[in-house]
Each structure stands twice: as C-alpha cells, then as structure tokens.
Design a protein around this motif. Sequence first.
Motif, PDB file in Angstrom:
ATOM      1  N   THR A   1     105.294  -5.019 -84.746  1.00  0.00           N
ATOM      2  CA  THR A   1     106.284  -5.950 -85.300  1.00  0.00           C
ATOM      3  C   THR A   1     107.399  -6.208 -84.297  1.00  0.00           C
TER       4      THR A   1
ATOM      5  N   MET B   1     106.152  -8.424 -81.485  1.00  0.00           N
ATOM      6  CA  MET B   1     106.064  -9.831 -81.895  1.00  0.00           C
ATOM      7  C   MET B   1     107.453 -10.472 -81.862  1.00  0.00           C
ATOM      8  N   GLY B   2     108.472  -9.745 -82.286  1.00  0.00           N
ATOM      9  CA  GLY B   2     109.834 -10.262 -82.239  1.00  0.00           C
ATOM     10  C   GLY B   2     110.278 -10.550 -80.824  1.00  0.00           C
TER      11      GLY B   2
ATOM     12  N   ALA C   1     108.275 -11.148 -78.287  1.00  0.00           N
ATOM     13  CA  ALA C   1     107.470 -12.264 -77.786  1.00  0.00           C
ATOM     14  C   ALA C   1     108.014 -13.597 -78.293  1.00  0.00           C
ATOM     15  N   GLN C   2     108.409 -13.651 -79.557  1.00  0.00           N
ATOM     16  CA  GLN C   2     108.967 -14.889 -80.098  1.00  0.00           C
ATOM     17  C   GLN C   2     110.300 -15.220 -79.435  1.00  0.00           C
ATOM     18  N   GLY C   3     111.103 -14.227 -79.184  1.00  0.00           N
ATOM     19  CA  GLY C   3     112.372 -14.453 -78.495  1.00  0.00           C
ATOM     20  C   GLY C   3     112.156 -14.972 -77.082  1.00  0.00           C
TER      21      GLY C   3
ATOM     22  N   ARG D   1     109.545 -16.590 -76.024  1.00  0.00           N
ATOM     23  CA  ARG D   1     109.018 -17.958 -76.144  1.00  0.00           C
ATOM     24  C   ARG D   1     110.161 -18.940 -76.365  1.00  0.00           C
ATOM     25  N   SER D   2     111.074 -18.590 -77.238  1.00  0.00           N
ATOM     26  CA  SER D   2     112.212 -19.459 -77.530  1.00  0.00           C
ATOM     27  C   SER D   2     113.069 -19.669 -76.284  1.00  0.00           C
TER      28      SER D   2
ATOM     29  N   GLU E   1     111.197 -21.977 -73.867  1.00  0.00           N
ATOM     30  CA  GLU E   1     111.249 -23.379 -74.313  1.00  0.00           C
ATOM     31  C   GLU E   1     112.611 -23.992 -74.006  1.00  0.00           C
TER      32      GLU E   1
END
Length: 84
Positions: free
Chosen positions: A16, A19-20, A22-24, A26-27, A30
């Motif tokens: 978990t 994943m957090g 990885a999402q950070g 990615r953001s 971007e």
Amino acid sequence: MSAQNRIFDDLSRLMTNAMGVAQGARSEAETAMKSWIDRWLAERDFVTREEFEAVREMAIKARAENTELRARLDALDSKGADQG
C-alpha cells in the motif's frame, strides 16, 4: 498462524505504501512534463486557439468590409463615368 497473518499484514502495508509512493511520483512526473511542455511552447511563440479564433474573426470582418467598400467605390466610379 499469527506470525503468518502478521507477515501478510506487513506485506500488505508495504505494498500500500509503495503504491502511494508510485502515485506521488507519477503526479510529480506529470506536473514536471506539463511545465516543460508549456515552457517549450511559450518559447516558440505559438498562439492559443482563442487568439487564433479572435484574429480569424477580425480577418473575416475586414474582408466583408473590404468587399462592401469596393462595391461603394465601383458605384461611385460608375456614377462619375455617367456624368462625365
């Protein structure tokens, strides 16, 4: 059995958190890419769609006015030729 559940809980928590992260990432990637693209486009003096449409409308209006003025000039020329 309790030790096995604890391992699965720890593994689940780790996944978990991963994943957090990885999402950070990615953001952030971007945001950085968007900033780079915006900067690149700004350096090349590209116009926005809104600017293009505004100038297009001005050109259409100018052409219509030009046509109208040409017709008025032609009418004045023909009157002058009739009188002369």
